[in-house]
Enzyme design. Structure first.
Site, PDB file in Angstrom:
ATOM      1  N   SER A 145       1.247  -1.575   0.115  1.00  0.00           N
ATOM      2  CA  SER A 145       0.039   0.159  -0.346  1.00  0.00           C
ATOM      3  C   SER A 145       0.739   1.153  -0.052  1.00  0.00           C
ATOM      4  O   SER A 145       1.784   1.584  -0.428  1.00  0.00           O
ATOM      5  CB  SER A 145      -1.139   0.096   1.190  1.00  0.00           C
ATOM      6  OG  SER A 145      -2.318   0.655   0.536  1.00  0.00           O
ATOM      7  N   GLU A 239      -9.453  -4.214  -6.539  1.00  0.00           N
ATOM      8  CA  GLU A 239      -9.435  -2.992  -5.768  1.00  0.00           C
ATOM      9  C   GLU A 239      -9.657  -1.614  -5.700  1.00  0.00           C
ATOM     10  O   GLU A 239      -9.209  -1.150  -8.132  1.00  0.00           O
ATOM     11  CB  GLU A 239      -7.360  -3.115  -5.413  1.00  0.00           C
ATOM     12  CG  GLU A 239      -7.186  -4.408  -4.256  1.00  0.00           C
ATOM     13  CD  GLU A 239      -5.820  -3.961  -4.191  1.00  0.00           C
ATOM     14  OE1 GLU A 239      -5.531  -3.370  -3.632  1.00  0.00           O
ATOM     15  OE2 GLU A 239      -4.901  -5.448  -4.567  1.00  0.00           O
TER      16      GLU A 239
END
Length: 304
Positions: A145, A239
């Site tokens: 991330s 995502e």
């Protein structure tokens, strides 16, 4: 899809995503992340030692057998939360699978420490490892991330300086574009089981505090990578950060970098962090471990 993954996604969608959409206090988000990390599956025999590298605190992680190089891992958390504690179980499992040791820096977080504090800490850790005698080609750098974006920004910095380069790099669901131009931020807003798309700009602004989002130290999607080592990128197709991975892979490949892109059809953000609970997460982490094992030497220079 396994039953475990289906149940995980249901939980994330009905509990975690709504909570992330409404929590306002970064300190509260940090505490909740720390609490949830206590449920993570830690491999037997993992050794965790507090350590400072480059004046940055963190955790030194190892599992037997040792001696196959070093993983420098940057945790995720949108630059406002996360720590070595939230990611120690996943990184310990990666150590067990590769034979490597690892260091997870607790780089400074926003909003108390905005950009470029995290980047400066990443560079400080890298430089100190080299000063301690660790060979660059005995280190693999990684992250997830925001930490994946931070790792790629560090990789770009080593390239700008002409090296030395790490042996390889890997990232799980990296956040690489703080200009927020990826189409998947809109296309996957409903499909993403964990991340609320409506909070991404807010997290970005906490970190940048008015700095240019197109600065390649913040958005490595816009950086150059001459001479970069092989890179492994992994993400889920549903995502909101899917395009941060796919466009990053395209940019690296266009610059002649050897890129492995591992896309999962229907998985949550940073799938490997759910290792030990979900078979797909175990497989995702095993794929990254195989990439790392192929590129780490059997031994490193002596260091401390």
């Amino acid at each position: 899809m396994s039953l475990a993954l289906a149940l995980l996604k249901l939980y994330l969608r009905t509990v975690q995503k709504p909570w992330l959409a409404r929590v306002k206090d970064p300190a509260a988000a940090r505490r909740a992340f720390e609490r949830s990390a206590r449920l993570a599956a830690m491999p037997a025999g993992a050794l965790l030692l507090p350590r400072r590298v480059g004046n940055v605190p963190g955790l030194w992680v190892s599992c037997r057998p040792r001696g196959a190089g070093l993983i420098l891992y940057f945790h995720g958390g949108a630059y406002v939360m996360g720590s070595s504690a939230t990611h120690k179980a996943m990184v310990a499992r990666l150590c067990a699978l590769t034979g490597a040791e690892a260091f997870i820096p607790d780089y400074r977080l926003a909003p108390e420490h905005p950009f470029p504090a995290a980047f400066e800490d990443a560079c400080s850790v890298w430089q100190d490892l080299l000063a301690r005698g660790y060979r660059a080609d005995g280190i693999v750098i990684g992250g997830d991330s925001a930490g994946g974006g931070l790792m790629l920004a560090l990789l770009a910095a080593t390239c700008r300086q002409g090296g030395p380069h790490p042996a390889a790099a890997f990232a799980f669901s990296p956040w690489t574009d703080l200009t927020l131009s990826g189409a998947s931020l809109r296309e996957n807003a409903r499909a993403d089981p964990l991340l609320p798309a409506g909070r991404v700009a807010e997290a970005r602004d906490y970190y940048l505090a008015g700095a240019d989002p197109a600065d390649p130290r913040a958005s490595p999607l816009l950086a150059d990578f001459p001479g970069a080592p092989p890179v492994f990128l992994q993400a889920g197709m549903t995502e909101i950060l899917r395009d941060d991975t796919t466009r990053m892979a395209d940019r690296l490949a266009a610059q002649g970098v050897d890129v492995v892109t591992d896309l999962w059809p229907d998985s949550p953000h940073v799938l490997p962090i759910f290792q030990g609970w979900v078979p797909e997460a175990d497989e995702a982490l095993a794929r990254a471990a195989a990439f790392i094992r192929q590129r780490l030497p059997a031994a490193r220079a002596s260091g401390s």
